[in-house]
Design a protein around this motif. Sequence first.
Motif, mmCIF file in Angstrom:
data_model
loop_
_atom_site.group_PDB
_atom_site.id
_atom_site.type_symbol
_atom_site.label_atom_id
_atom_site.label_comp_id
_atom_site.label_asym_id
_atom_site.label_seq_id
_atom_site.Cartn_x
_atom_site.Cartn_y
_atom_site.Cartn_z
ATOM 1 N N LYS A 69 57.913 37.368 24.349
ATOM 2 C CA LYS A 69 58.481 36.445 23.559
ATOM 3 C C LYS A 69 58.764 36.714 22.318
ATOM 4 C CE LYS A 69 59.354 30.659 23.646
ATOM 5 N NZ LYS A 69 59.822 29.477 24.136
ATOM 6 N N VAL A 70 59.562 35.969 21.523
ATOM 7 C CA VAL A 70 59.505 36.288 19.847
ATOM 8 C C VAL A 70 59.931 34.828 19.194
ATOM 9 C CG1 VAL A 70 59.711 37.835 17.978
ATOM 10 C CG2 VAL A 70 59.575 39.045 19.824
ATOM 11 N N SER A 71 58.902 34.403 18.437
ATOM 12 C CA SER A 71 59.042 32.662 18.366
ATOM 13 C C SER A 71 59.840 32.717 16.694
ATOM 14 C CB SER A 71 58.421 32.303 18.759
ATOM 15 O OG SER A 71 58.249 31.880 19.529
ATOM 16 N N ALA A 72 59.909 31.958 15.882
ATOM 17 C CA ALA A 72 60.198 32.341 14.766
ATOM 18 C C ALA A 72 59.058 31.889 13.728
ATOM 19 C CB ALA A 72 60.957 30.821 14.289
ATOM 20 N N GLY A 73 58.681 32.255 12.845
ATOM 21 C CA GLY A 73 57.814 33.544 12.313
ATOM 22 C C GLY A 73 56.710 34.542 12.771
ATOM 23 N N GLN A 74 57.792 34.999 13.930
ATOM 24 C CA GLN A 74 57.060 36.211 14.857
ATOM 25 C C GLN A 74 57.853 37.416 14.210
ATOM 26 O OE1 GLN A 74 56.483 34.500 18.465
ATOM 27 N NE2 GLN A 74 54.121 35.064 18.193
ATOM 28 N N SER A 75 57.570 38.173 14.185
ATOM 29 C CA SER A 75 57.691 39.993 14.509
ATOM 30 C C SER A 75 58.013 40.994 15.081
ATOM 31 C CB SER A 75 57.758 40.128 12.714
ATOM 32 O OG SER A 75 56.533 40.238 12.120
ATOM 33 N N LEU A 76 58.843 42.031 15.356
ATOM 34 C CA LEU A 76 57.697 42.358 16.164
ATOM 35 C C LEU A 76 58.150 43.969 15.688
ATOM 36 C CD1 LEU A 76 60.183 43.967 17.693
ATOM 37 C CD2 LEU A 76 60.838 42.021 19.157
ATOM 38 N N ILE A 77 57.334 44.885 15.850
ATOM 39 C CA ILE A 77 57.836 46.696 15.622
ATOM 40 C C ILE A 77 57.654 47.478 15.989
ATOM 41 C CG2 ILE A 77 56.174 48.886 14.225
ATOM 42 C CD1 ILE A 77 56.897 46.563 12.301
ATOM 43 N N VAL A 78 58.717 48.235 16.693
ATOM 44 C CA VAL A 78 58.849 48.809 17.242
ATOM 45 C C VAL A 78 58.732 50.418 17.261
ATOM 46 C CG1 VAL A 78 60.618 50.514 19.071
ATOM 47 C CG2 VAL A 78 60.940 47.881 19.013
ATOM 48 N N SER A 79 58.063 51.295 17.583
ATOM 49 C CA SER A 79 57.798 52.547 17.066
ATOM 50 C C SER A 79 58.181 53.379 17.566
ATOM 51 C CB SER A 79 55.960 52.550 17.443
ATOM 52 O OG SER A 79 55.566 52.742 18.427
ATOM 53 N N HIS A 80 58.874 53.225 19.189
ATOM 54 C CA HIS A 80 59.602 54.433 19.539
ATOM 55 C C HIS A 80 61.106 54.272 19.616
ATOM 56 C CE1 HIS A 80 55.704 55.916 20.453
ATOM 57 N NE2 HIS A 80 55.567 57.135 20.626
ATOM 58 N N THR A 81 62.346 55.121 20.201
ATOM 59 C CA THR A 81 63.610 54.646 20.160
ATOM 60 C C THR A 81 62.921 54.366 21.474
ATOM 61 O OG1 THR A 81 64.166 55.984 18.711
ATOM 62 C CG2 THR A 81 66.052 55.605 20.917
ATOM 63 N N LEU A 82 63.531 52.824 22.394
ATOM 64 C CA LEU A 82 63.239 52.473 23.825
ATOM 65 C C LEU A 82 64.763 52.266 23.533
ATOM 66 C CD1 LEU A 82 60.281 50.704 23.115
ATOM 67 C CD2 LEU A 82 60.301 52.157 24.297
ATOM 68 N N PRO A 83 64.965 51.639 25.067
ATOM 69 C CA PRO A 83 65.690 51.448 25.549
ATOM 70 C C PRO A 83 65.480 50.127 26.348
ATOM 71 C CG PRO A 83 65.283 53.329 27.447
ATOM 72 C CD PRO A 83 64.455 53.247 25.959
ATOM 73 N N VAL A 84 66.499 48.819 26.097
ATOM 74 C CA VAL A 84 65.237 47.309 26.132
ATOM 75 C C VAL A 84 66.598 46.489 26.561
ATOM 76 C CG1 VAL A 84 63.684 48.096 24.031
ATOM 77 C CG2 VAL A 84 65.687 46.423 23.621
ATOM 78 N N PHE A 194 56.684 60.093 21.497
ATOM 79 C CA PHE A 194 57.314 60.321 20.732
ATOM 80 C C PHE A 194 57.812 61.776 20.525
ATOM 81 C CE2 PHE A 194 59.204 61.005 16.004
ATOM 82 C CZ PHE A 194 59.636 59.538 15.939
ATOM 83 N N LEU A 195 57.238 62.282 20.753
ATOM 84 C CA LEU A 195 58.279 63.725 20.923
ATOM 85 C C LEU A 195 58.932 64.247 21.392
ATOM 86 C CD1 LEU A 195 55.677 66.487 19.238
ATOM 87 C CD2 LEU A 195 57.063 66.120 18.155
ATOM 88 N N ALA A 196 58.167 64.004 23.006
ATOM 89 C CA ALA A 196 58.968 63.882 23.922
ATOM 90 C C ALA A 196 59.729 62.882 24.253
ATOM 91 C CB ALA A 196 58.237 62.915 24.821
ATOM 92 N N THR A 197 60.352 61.663 23.407
ATOM 93 C CA THR A 197 61.272 61.069 23.464
ATOM 94 C C THR A 197 62.388 61.473 22.869
ATOM 95 O OG1 THR A 197 60.198 59.901 21.828
ATOM 96 C CG2 THR A 197 59.775 58.918 24.339
ATOM 97 N N ARG A 198 62.029 62.170 21.387
ATOM 98 C CA ARG A 198 62.911 63.023 21.089
ATOM 99 C C ARG A 198 63.675 64.019 21.186
ATOM 100 N NH1 ARG A 198 60.758 64.780 14.961
ATOM 101 N NH2 ARG A 198 60.022 66.298 16.137
ATOM 102 N N GLU A 199 63.531 64.578 22.078
ATOM 103 C CA GLU A 199 63.021 65.656 23.314
ATOM 104 C C GLU A 199 64.520 64.909 23.790
ATOM 105 O OE1 GLU A 199 62.172 69.563 25.533
ATOM 106 O OE2 GLU A 199 60.691 68.749 24.248
ATOM 107 N N ILE A 200 64.207 64.430 25.039
ATOM 108 C CA ILE A 200 65.088 63.770 25.932
ATOM 109 C C ILE A 200 66.726 63.184 24.946
ATOM 110 C CG2 ILE A 200 65.477 61.533 27.462
ATOM 111 C CD1 ILE A 200 62.586 61.913 28.239
#
Length: 296
Positions: A69-84, A194-200
């Motif tokens: 759960k992300v609320s006001a004043g918070q931030s999230l980082i996504v480091s890989h390509t992800l289905p979310v 990360f390399l595996a996700t990129r290959e997929i």
Amino acid sequence: MKCDDLLPHITALLDQAAVAEGACHHAQSGTHLLRHHATTDLDATVYRPLLCLILQGAKQVGSSTRTLKVSAGQSLIVSHTLPVISRITEASQENPYTALVFPLDLDLLRSLASAVPPALKAPPSDPFSICLCDTDPGLTDALHRYFLQCEEEETRQLLAPITSREIHARLLIGLHAPVLQRLLWHESTASRIFLATREIQANLSETIAVGDLAARIGMSNSAFFEQFKAVTGTSPLQYQKDLRLLKARYDLRTSRTKISEVAFSVGYESSAQFSREYSRKFGRAPRQDRELEPAD
């Protein structure tokens, strides 16, 4: 500078773009801006490496096994390509959900990583590729300056790239540092996944041979499966299926290609199986996801 100082600026940009509801691409800054006046149902999408800062309201985001759960004043980082899967959980007419998405330049992060002090390179405990933190005031200040600099051609060309570099640098030394540093370390588990996700992604329509993919990135089958799920929140096969279906939904909404051809293009050999899995994921049949329906 607090998020309260950035919120009016982003609101004004959304107003200028005539976006009362939904998202827009802010071309001058290369970011995406979002505003919703009501909560939403669950929606599936693809997140690529990014910083998302919530300025007002709240949302839930995650995979089939992890939800944050992300609320006001918070931030999230996504480091890989992800289905979310995500949904907005706090929004109203008076206080609409408002957020900005800043794409990450992984090459720039790699160029800066060597300057990160060794003391900051302790391995993190959680391998998941989505990291949620309170937003550092220095990062918020840099983002605000970046948007201001993008308004004029001269400052957009001369100053904004410098501030973009500062934003990336702050991510490497701030609260979000562990997930990014883990990705950037040579031969780390996160970098291998990360390399595996990129290959997929590059071979989306092809059948995954998990053992071959594990061998190519230098991991045993069992370690690869375990670490892939820890990093992405899903298995390699489910990861591919989710990306296939999301790609198919995009194609259905943006082209007149036959549904059977869309299914084949993302790796399905059976239109019936495609329709079943599509309906199961999105709650509606493929035909319902296009405005103009070509004969199939």
